[in-house]
Design a protein around this motif. Structure first.
Motif, PDB file in Angstrom:
ATOM      1  N   PHE A  47       0.819  -1.209   0.000  1.00  0.00           N
ATOM      2  CA  PHE A  47       0.000   0.000   0.000  1.00  0.00           C
ATOM      3  C   PHE A  47       0.863   1.273   0.000  1.00  0.00           C
ATOM      4  N   VAL A  48       1.825   1.338   0.894  1.00  0.00           N
ATOM      5  CA  VAL A  48       2.680   2.524   0.988  1.00  0.00           C
ATOM      6  C   VAL A  48       3.559   2.653  -0.254  1.00  0.00           C
ATOM      7  N   HIS A  49       4.147   1.544  -0.677  1.00  0.00           N
ATOM      8  CA  HIS A  49       4.991   1.576  -1.878  1.00  0.00           C
ATOM      9  C   HIS A  49       4.189   2.062  -3.085  1.00  0.00           C
ATOM     10  N   SER A  50       2.980   1.533  -3.239  1.00  0.00           N
ATOM     11  CA  SER A  50       2.148   1.897  -4.386  1.00  0.00           C
ATOM     12  C   SER A  50       1.820   3.380  -4.386  1.00  0.00           C
ATOM     13  N   SER A  51       1.536   3.943  -3.218  1.00  0.00           N
ATOM     14  CA  SER A  51       1.209   5.370  -3.108  1.00  0.00           C
ATOM     15  C   SER A  51       2.391   6.239  -3.523  1.00  0.00           C
ATOM     16  N   LEU A  52       3.580   5.874  -3.058  1.00  0.00           N
ATOM     17  CA  LEU A  52       4.773   6.650  -3.384  1.00  0.00           C
ATOM     18  C   LEU A  52       5.163   6.498  -4.853  1.00  0.00           C
ATOM     19  N   ILE A  53       5.102   5.273  -5.350  1.00  0.00           N
ATOM     20  CA  ILE A  53       5.490   5.033  -6.739  1.00  0.00           C
ATOM     21  C   ILE A  53       4.549   5.755  -7.700  1.00  0.00           C
ATOM     22  N   LYS A  54       3.250   5.670  -7.447  1.00  0.00           N
ATOM     23  CA  LYS A  54       2.292   6.339  -8.339  1.00  0.00           C
ATOM     24  C   LYS A  54       2.511   7.843  -8.333  1.00  0.00           C
ATOM     25  N   THR A  55       2.735   8.422  -7.159  1.00  0.00           N
ATOM     26  CA  THR A  55       2.980   9.864  -7.079  1.00  0.00           C
ATOM     27  C   THR A  55       4.244  10.240  -7.844  1.00  0.00           C
ATOM     28  N   ALA A  56       5.322   9.491  -7.600  1.00  0.00           N
ATOM     29  CA  ALA A  56       6.585   9.799  -8.281  1.00  0.00           C
ATOM     30  C   ALA A  56       6.438   9.680  -9.792  1.00  0.00           C
ATOM     31  N   GLN A  57       5.800   8.614 -10.246  1.00  0.00           N
ATOM     32  CA  GLN A  57       5.647   8.408 -11.687  1.00  0.00           C
ATOM     33  C   GLN A  57       4.740   9.454 -12.310  1.00  0.00           C
ATOM     34  N   ASP A  58       3.661   9.803 -11.627  1.00  0.00           N
ATOM     35  CA  ASP A  58       2.732  10.786 -12.177  1.00  0.00           C
ATOM     36  C   ASP A  58       3.314  12.196 -12.185  1.00  0.00           C
ATOM     37  N   PHE A  59       4.403  12.390 -11.422  1.00  0.00           N
ATOM     38  CA  PHE A  59       5.096  13.681 -11.438  1.00  0.00           C
ATOM     39  C   PHE A  59       6.413  13.593 -12.216  1.00  0.00           C
ATOM     40  N   GLY A  60       6.432  12.649 -13.179  1.00  0.00           N
ATOM     41  CA  GLY A  60       7.514  12.646 -14.148  1.00  0.00           C
ATOM     42  C   GLY A  60       8.698  11.750 -13.885  1.00  0.00           C
ATOM     43  N   HIS A  61       8.612  10.902 -12.858  1.00  0.00           N
ATOM     44  CA  HIS A  61       9.752  10.040 -12.549  1.00  0.00           C
ATOM     45  C   HIS A  61       9.367   8.583 -12.770  1.00  0.00           C
ATOM     46  N   SER A  62       9.288   8.206 -14.035  1.00  0.00           N
ATOM     47  CA  SER A  62       8.875   6.859 -14.414  1.00  0.00           C
ATOM     48  C   SER A  62       9.890   5.797 -14.010  1.00  0.00           C
ATOM     49  N   GLU A  63      11.102   6.228 -13.646  1.00  0.00           N
ATOM     50  CA  GLU A  63      12.133   5.259 -13.266  1.00  0.00           C
ATOM     51  C   GLU A  63      11.917   4.672 -11.869  1.00  0.00           C
ATOM     52  N   ILE A  64      11.035   5.282 -11.083  1.00  0.00           N
ATOM     53  CA  ILE A  64      10.804   4.812  -9.724  1.00  0.00           C
ATOM     54  C   ILE A  64       9.872   3.606  -9.748  1.00  0.00           C
ATOM     55  N   ASN A  65      10.319   2.527  -9.125  1.00  0.00           N
ATOM     56  CA  ASN A  65       9.512   1.306  -9.081  1.00  0.00           C
ATOM     57  C   ASN A  65       9.841   0.521  -7.810  1.00  0.00           C
ATOM     58  N   ASP A  66       9.252  -0.673  -7.697  1.00  0.00           N
ATOM     59  CA  ASP A  66       9.468  -1.490  -6.503  1.00  0.00           C
ATOM     60  C   ASP A  66      10.925  -1.913  -6.332  1.00  0.00           C
ATOM     61  N   ASN A  67      11.668  -1.933  -7.412  1.00  0.00           N
ATOM     62  CA  ASN A  67      13.053  -2.391  -7.337  1.00  0.00           C
ATOM     63  C   ASN A  67      14.004  -1.352  -6.754  1.00  0.00           C
ATOM     64  N   ASN A  68      13.635  -0.066  -6.858  1.00  0.00           N
ATOM     65  CA  ASN A  68      14.578   0.956  -6.383  1.00  0.00           C
ATOM     66  C   ASN A  68      14.001   1.911  -5.334  1.00  0.00           C
ATOM     67  N   LEU A  69      12.717   1.793  -5.023  1.00  0.00           N
ATOM     68  CA  LEU A  69      12.097   2.754  -4.103  1.00  0.00           C
ATOM     69  C   LEU A  69      12.766   2.763  -2.731  1.00  0.00           C
ATOM     70  N   GLU A  70      13.122   1.600  -2.218  1.00  0.00           N
ATOM     71  CA  GLU A  70      13.663   1.528  -0.858  1.00  0.00           C
ATOM     72  C   GLU A  70      15.008   2.228  -0.716  1.00  0.00           C
TER      73      GLU A  70
END
Length: 217
Positions: free
Chosen positions: A21-44
């Motif tokens: 849940f937390v990862h998904s919230s952060l990843i979606k925000t980052a990607q929707d603000f132009g950072h498509s490189e952020i994903n489950d593999n590098n978020l931590e």
């Protein structure tokens, strides 16, 4: 183990299984603000600060502030589908709350904003006497625990922390506070390391945790 006056809980991985849940919230925000490189593999790689602190590291300070209302909205929306209450944990908290000889405290690296959203969603408002949260600059839980010890004027041995990670174990040992490890939400591959680091003080089920707490209060 000495009898405890304060039972202090972590939030993520201890009271709720919230990583997806937390990862998904952060990843979606980052990607929707132009950072498509952020994903489950590098978020931590960005973990340590609160959620907005993480976004500041990814987006930059000004963009993160602009993105914060969007993040809180996504967080609230995803909570409805990805965050589930554990009936056993809820019952444990309410049982402990009725005990006049102990105080319940929450100590987490989370922000107060997201914590309040989730506590309200789970119906946990009023359970904890005091809450210690993280900061956008990063906050070691040991520092928060030292603040707790001063606030309540108690000895280290009178406090028990319940967390779920190796970092939690290391931080509590640094400040000489006993810790039980909640492993009931942990991935199988993490269990050997938890067992190696905290031995017999591991709760593999909520029933285990309840029994262990009862032995020290």
């Amino acid at each position: 183990m000495h009898q405890k006056k304060i039972i202090c809980f972590d939030f993520d991985g201890t009271l709720v299984d919230s990583s997806v849940f937390v990862h998904s919230s952060l990843i979606k925000t980052a990607q929707d603000f132009g950072h498509s490189e952020i994903n489950d593999n590098n978020l931590e790689e960005y973990f340590g600060p609160t959620e907005i602190g993480i976004l500041k590291k990814i987006l930059g300070p000004e963009e993160a502030i602009a993105a914060s209302p969007y993040f809180y909205r996504i967080y609230t929306e995803l909570q409805d589908t990805l965050l589930e209450e554990s009936t056993e944990i809820t019952e444990l908290l309410h049982t402990l709350k009725k005990n006049p000889d102990i105080k319940l405290v929450l100590l987490t690296g989370r922000s107060r904003e997201t914590l309040d959203i989730s506590l309200s969603y789970l119906g946990y408002e009023g359970i904890f006497e005091k809450m210690y949260t993280g900061s956008e600059d990063g906050n070691e839980k040991g520092e928060s625990m030292e603040e707790l010890l001063k606030d309540y004027d108690v000895e280290n041995e009178e406090v028990l922390y319940i967390g779920d990670t190796i970092a939690d174990i290391e931080e509590m040992r640094r400040v000489e506070v006993d810790i039980f490890t909640a492993a009931y939400f942990s991935d199988e591959e993490k269990l050997p390391a938890l067992k190696e680091n905290n031995g017999e003080h591991i709760a593999y089920t909520v029933k285990d945790l309840k029994r262990m707490i009862e032995e020290v209060i």
